[in-house]
Design a protein around this motif. Structure first.
Motif, PDB file in Angstrom:
ATOM      1  N   ILE A  11       0.862  -1.179   0.000  1.00  0.00           N
ATOM      2  CA  ILE A  11       0.000   0.000   0.000  1.00  0.00           C
ATOM      3  C   ILE A  11       0.898   1.228   0.000  1.00  0.00           C
ATOM      4  O   ILE A  11       1.800   1.354   0.831  1.00  0.00           O
ATOM      5  CB  ILE A  11      -0.914   0.014   1.243  1.00  0.00           C
ATOM      6  N   GLN A  16      -2.906   0.684  -6.098  1.00  0.00           N
ATOM      7  CA  GLN A  16      -4.349   0.912  -6.009  1.00  0.00           C
ATOM      8  C   GLN A  16      -4.770   1.078  -4.548  1.00  0.00           C
ATOM      9  O   GLN A  16      -4.123   0.541  -3.640  1.00  0.00           O
ATOM     10  CB  GLN A  16      -5.101  -0.269  -6.620  1.00  0.00           C
ATOM     11  N   ALA A  17      -5.846   1.797  -4.339  1.00  0.00           N
ATOM     12  CA  ALA A  17      -6.361   1.962  -2.974  1.00  0.00           C
ATOM     13  C   ALA A  17      -6.739   0.604  -2.391  1.00  0.00           C
ATOM     14  O   ALA A  17      -7.247  -0.277  -3.085  1.00  0.00           O
ATOM     15  CB  ALA A  17      -7.567   2.885  -2.983  1.00  0.00           C
ATOM     16  N   TYR A  18      -6.469   0.460  -1.116  1.00  0.00           N
ATOM     17  CA  TYR A  18      -6.778  -0.752  -0.358  1.00  0.00           C
ATOM     18  C   TYR A  18      -8.177  -0.579   0.218  1.00  0.00           C
ATOM     19  O   TYR A  18      -8.445   0.367   0.961  1.00  0.00           O
ATOM     20  CB  TYR A  18      -5.743  -0.906   0.756  1.00  0.00           C
ATOM     21  N   ILE A  19      -9.081  -1.492  -0.133  1.00  0.00           N
ATOM     22  CA  ILE A  19     -10.491  -1.321   0.205  1.00  0.00           C
ATOM     23  C   ILE A  19     -10.889  -2.265   1.333  1.00  0.00           C
ATOM     24  O   ILE A  19     -10.737  -3.484   1.228  1.00  0.00           O
ATOM     25  CB  ILE A  19     -11.394  -1.585  -1.020  1.00  0.00           C
ATOM     26  N   GLY A 214      -6.001   8.003   4.430  1.00  0.00           N
ATOM     27  CA  GLY A 214      -7.157   7.456   3.734  1.00  0.00           C
ATOM     28  C   GLY A 214      -8.433   7.960   4.346  1.00  0.00           C
ATOM     29  O   GLY A 214      -8.450   8.974   5.062  1.00  0.00           O
ATOM     30  N   PRO A 225     -15.671   8.290  -1.376  1.00  0.00           N
ATOM     31  CA  PRO A 225     -14.442   7.481  -1.526  1.00  0.00           C
ATOM     32  C   PRO A 225     -13.734   7.708  -2.855  1.00  0.00           C
ATOM     33  O   PRO A 225     -12.501   7.722  -2.907  1.00  0.00           O
ATOM     34  CB  PRO A 225     -14.959   6.043  -1.409  1.00  0.00           C
ATOM     35  N   VAL A 229      -9.856   9.170  -3.227  1.00  0.00           N
ATOM     36  CA  VAL A 229      -8.723   8.548  -3.927  1.00  0.00           C
ATOM     37  C   VAL A 229      -8.031   9.569  -4.831  1.00  0.00           C
ATOM     38  O   VAL A 229      -6.807   9.583  -4.948  1.00  0.00           O
ATOM     39  CB  VAL A 229      -9.187   7.306  -4.707  1.00  0.00           C
ATOM     40  N   ALA A 233      -5.960   9.331  -1.116  1.00  0.00           N
ATOM     41  CA  ALA A 233      -6.312   8.290  -0.142  1.00  0.00           C
ATOM     42  C   ALA A 233      -5.832   6.932  -0.634  1.00  0.00           C
ATOM     43  O   ALA A 233      -6.102   6.539  -1.769  1.00  0.00           O
ATOM     44  CB  ALA A 233      -7.813   8.259   0.089  1.00  0.00           C
ATOM     45  N   LYS A 234      -5.130   6.206   0.225  1.00  0.00           N
ATOM     46  CA  LYS A 234      -4.618   4.884  -0.129  1.00  0.00           C
ATOM     47  C   LYS A 234      -5.376   3.757   0.560  1.00  0.00           C
ATOM     48  O   LYS A 234      -5.191   2.587   0.227  1.00  0.00           O
ATOM     49  CB  LYS A 234      -3.126   4.792   0.213  1.00  0.00           C
ATOM     50  N   ILE A 235      -6.205   4.097   1.526  1.00  0.00           N
ATOM     51  CA  ILE A 235      -7.072   3.120   2.178  1.00  0.00           C
ATOM     52  C   ILE A 235      -8.468   3.718   2.277  1.00  0.00           C
ATOM     53  O   ILE A 235      -8.633   4.879   2.675  1.00  0.00           O
ATOM     54  CB  ILE A 235      -6.550   2.718   3.577  1.00  0.00           C
ATOM     55  N   ILE A 236      -9.454   2.936   1.887  1.00  0.00           N
ATOM     56  CA  ILE A 236     -10.855   3.330   1.994  1.00  0.00           C
ATOM     57  C   ILE A 236     -11.577   2.279   2.829  1.00  0.00           C
ATOM     58  O   ILE A 236     -11.460   1.084   2.571  1.00  0.00           O
ATOM     59  CB  ILE A 236     -11.532   3.416   0.611  1.00  0.00           C
TER      60      ILE A 236
END
Length: 262
Positions: A11, A16-19, A214, A225, A229, A233-236
């Motif tokens: 991450i 890509q964003a971590y969901i 995030g 969200p 991003v 934001a890297k975590i949602i």
């Protein structure tokens, strides 16, 4: 920009964003629902699934005094008291072996928000690769020290904190050996009105504290969200439910399968 790893997933910049799918009390007290939530969240594309690890007696008191009663016109007033709300919403600890086993079968990360030191001890028995600190606990320095010493990444929500409290939390985690820190912008309103989301806080948290940032989101839908991003934001994190027609403490601001997949 900092990079961290949760399991096999990196991450950070160019990732890509971590969901995260937050289950909270959306299992309705039924382990079969909890298992179906795991399967559905994984199928919908969640990188990780989060539960909340507490018992009613570890998070509040069974009291009829005013401070422990839920006021009228509150979204959770039907639960009458904090104890009754947490009794309904909590994930029974005896479910944890089954839930972690199911998550491993699916190949999806399962981890928890911890609310006191006993919940950390409980999760340390399982392959929990990251910890979450909810914003009410951001000032619990003993809890921060406990999670820092596990050597695992720590995700911290900032919803109820002021800037100095966030700074103290980050410093305390680093003091006790945790450099893999994520700060989530969070507005503690359920659901959150769009005008109160304040998404520019996300790059500010990143730049101020030198961490990954995030969004822990309680708005309706998926617009916030997506915008988060674009702001880095890297975590949602979004609440996830099987069927929003089933009334529960989090149903009004949770995403169902189709929304989450989108």
């Amino acid at each position: 920009m900092q990079h961290i790893a949760i399991g096999n997933r990196h991450i950070g910049e160019a990732q890509q964003a971590y969901i995260i799918a937050e289950l909270s009390g959306n299992h309705g007290g039924d382990i079969n629902n909890a298992i179906e939530l795991l399967k559905a969240a994984h199928s919908a594309g969640a990188d990780a699934i989060k539960i909340q690890v507490y018992r009613p007696d570890t998070i509040t008191l069974k009291s009829s005094k005013e401070d422990f009663l839920i006021p009228s016109a509150n979204a959770w007033e039907k639960y009458n008291s904090l104890y009754e709300l947490y009794e309904y919403a909590h994930t029974p600890w005896e479910w944890l072996p089954t839930l972690f086993e199911e998550a491993q079968k699916l190949g999806v990360e399962l981890f928890g928000s911890v609310f006191d030191e006993s919940s950390v001890d409980e999760l340390e028995q399982y392959p929990c690769k990251v910890y979450k600190i909810a914003s009410p606990e951001i000032v619990d320095l003993a809890l921060l020290e406990k999670v820092a010493k596990t050597g695992k990444p720590v995700i911290v929500s900032t919803g109820l904190a002021n800037l100095s409290e966030v700074a103290n939390a980050v410093s305390h985690l680093r003091l006790h050996g945790c450099d893999d820190i994520v700060l989530l912008k969070c507005t503690t309103a359920y659901p959150t009105p769009p005008e109160e989301v304040n998404l520019k806080t996300i790059p500010n948290l990143r730049d101020t504290f030198g961490v990954i940032s995030g969004l822990s989101d309680h708005t309706l839908g998926i617009t916030a969200p997506i915008v988060a991003v674009t702001l880095g934001a890297k975590i949602i994190e979004k609440h996830f439910i099987l069927d929003k027609s089933i009334s529960g403490p989090d149903s009004s601001f949770s995403l169902d399968y189709n929304e989450f997949k989108l």
